[in-house]
Write a protein that holds these residues in place. Structure first.
Motif, mmCIF file in Angstrom:
data_model
loop_
_atom_site.group_PDB
_atom_site.id
_atom_site.type_symbol
_atom_site.label_atom_id
_atom_site.label_comp_id
_atom_site.label_asym_id
_atom_site.label_seq_id
_atom_site.Cartn_x
_atom_site.Cartn_y
_atom_site.Cartn_z
ATOM 1 N N CYS A 170 0.879 -1.180 0.032
ATOM 2 C CA CYS A 170 0.133 0.003 0.162
ATOM 3 C C CYS A 170 0.822 1.361 -0.020
ATOM 4 N N GLU A 171 1.873 1.311 0.953
ATOM 5 C CA GLU A 171 2.608 2.510 1.043
ATOM 6 C C GLU A 171 3.707 2.702 -0.205
ATOM 7 N N THR A 172 3.737 1.681 -1.163
ATOM 8 C CA THR A 172 4.484 2.010 -2.359
ATOM 9 C C THR A 172 3.608 1.970 -3.482
ATOM 10 N N GLY A 173 2.384 2.109 -3.359
ATOM 11 C CA GLY A 173 1.200 2.384 -4.359
ATOM 12 C C GLY A 173 0.773 1.302 -5.239
ATOM 13 N N GLU A 205 -5.812 5.583 0.454
ATOM 14 C CA GLU A 205 -5.106 5.610 -0.706
ATOM 15 C C GLU A 205 -5.963 5.519 -2.081
ATOM 16 N N ARG A 380 1.989 7.473 4.553
ATOM 17 C CA ARG A 380 1.761 8.654 3.399
ATOM 18 C C ARG A 380 0.521 9.117 3.893
ATOM 19 N N ARG A 411 -0.452 13.850 -4.897
ATOM 20 C CA ARG A 411 -1.596 13.151 -4.234
ATOM 21 C C ARG A 411 -2.819 13.101 -4.799
#
Length: 427
Positions: A170-173, A205, A380, A411
């Motif tokens: 999740c944190e890396t997209g 996200e 993020r 974002r």
């Protein structure tokens, strides 16, 4: 005797083993009473070294460092005759509990390379609040992803490991793989608060506040208020309420679950969640009572009087700036931390500029921190505080087009939110 991950344990007591396993599961799941379980393991076998280590880690998670140190000292005295893994386990965790984080990181990584299924040790590096997450180094998000990916073959369909890997995705997209992974984790253990936390981040996200509100509303209803993630999950719910324009719901969450007088969470969460939400409320055009800023500034000065973790420092600086607490701000900044002080100092100055209405200075200072603020730590979603602080400053300067362009580039998931007053959803 073995734990749930097939690691041999140097105890002859079945009850000690069972309570240790139960406590570890509760700790990894963010549930309550893991300290009780570890204490019961030690009562069943006072000579069980890893029981004392687990108690130390559990107490560290509750913020009781005095008792954590005592438990770790007991573990050190019980290493004769235990296995090589357990000796390495005690050594690595001893460095962590004693605050020697650089040495602990090296010892833990070496230990996990040899004993990857030692989950109590492995989890210290697996999240944005772990040793990698707060390392202050560039590329920390990619390193957490690589670390958790390397664990996967050793754990298989394990709810803890899957949830940590999902967070890293999740944190890396990588939202689609993260979504699939967290579904597998929560199917294995629906009571995993860390899993519910990851699910919340994925909804954030993906820009799906309605689904997030529905999910967290149901999940929090069955989660004990003393769970160490209760206050932070409530922050997620309050943030979504703010985005949806439900100010009364947001204030109720702050007063009942998040703020200093309400939350049972760790001070790091109480400070960062409260300060962040108060300023997001201001950016959304809501009036924030000065007493609220004074309260969180006093709290920051009490629990974090000096520079430490960059993630904490920027929230303490925000609280002090908005409360006009110059003395606390000066003390915070008199010796910036070595890892992220180069970011904390301009961000603190930006919030001082915001407090006095110098929007041009604030925008310039915040822009200087945009390139690599991931080094500060946190998720993020949490660091979006900096992104929208810059947007707010640009809007005050009449640079609406630049603000919208910045949001779209950096974002886009926030494009339709109401986090910054005056910023239209679409240009």
């Amino acid at each position: 005797m073995k734990d749930r991950y097939d690691n041999p344990l140097s105890t002859q007591s079945a009850r000690a083993r069972d309570r240790y396993v139960a406590g570890l599961d509760l700790l990894l799941a963010g549930q309550v009473r893991f300290v009780d379980a570890f204490e019961q393991a030690i009562e069943a076998d006072p000579g069980f070294a890893l029981g004392h280590v687990a108690l130390a880690r559990g107490l560290q998670n509750t913020g009781d460092m005095t008792r954590a140190g005592a438990a770790m000292a007991s573990a050190r005295d019980l290493t004769a005759g235990i296995t090589e893994r357990e000796q390495s386990h005690v050594h690595a965790m001893d460095l962590l509990i004693s605050g020697k984080t650089a040495q602990a990181y090296r010892a833990i990584r070496a230990h996990v390379d040899r004993f990857p299924r030692d989950a109590l040790v492995a989890q210290t590096c697996s999240s944005v609040f772990g040793l990698i997450g707060f390392s202050g180094q560039p590329g920390r998000e990619a390193e957490i992803l690589a670390y958790t990916a390397a664990l996967l073959p050793h754990y298989g369909e394990d709810w803890w490991c899957l949830s940590q890997y999902a967070f890293a995705l999740c944190e890396t997209g990588a939202l689609d793989p993260a979504d699939q992974c967290i579904d597998r984790a929560l199917a294995l253990n629906p009571d995993n608060a860390n899993g519910a936390h990851v699910r919340s981040h994925i909804y954030y996200e993906a820009g799906e506040p309605a689904r997030g509100i529905s999910y967290l509303g149901d999940w929090l209803a069955g989660y004990h208020r003393e769970g160490y993630l209760h206050g932070h999950l409530s922050w997620h719910a309050a943030l979504w309420a703010l985005e949806q324009g439900e100010a009364e719901v947001m204030w109720a969450r702050i007063d009942a679950d998040i703020g200093p007088s309400a939350s049972a969470g760790l001070p790091i969460n109480v400070l960062t969640d409260t300060a962040s939400l108060l300023y997001r409320a201001e950016l959304a055009g809501l009036p924030v009572a000065p007493e609220r800023w004074s309260e969180i500034s006093r709290y920051a000065a009490q629990f974090f009087p000096e520079s430490g973790l960059g993630f904490v420092d920027i929230h303490a600086a925000l609280a002090h700036a908005m409360a006009g607490n110059g003395e606390a701000m000066a003390k915070l900044l008199e010796a910036p931390n070595d890892l992220t002080g180069d970011l904390v100092t301009p961000i603190a100055a930006a919030y001082l500029a915001i407090a006095r209405g110098d929007w041009a200075e604030a925008a310039a200072l915040l822009t200087s921190a945009m390139a690599d603020h991931a080094r500060l730590g946190g998720s993020r979603a949490q660091r979006d505080l900096l992104e929208i602080s810059l947007l707010g400053a640009l809007l005050k300067l009449g640079k609406d087009t630049e603000a919208r362009r910045l949001l779209a580039l950096r974002r886009p998931a926030l494009d339709a939110s109401r986090l910054v007053h005056g910023l239209a959803a679409h240009s």
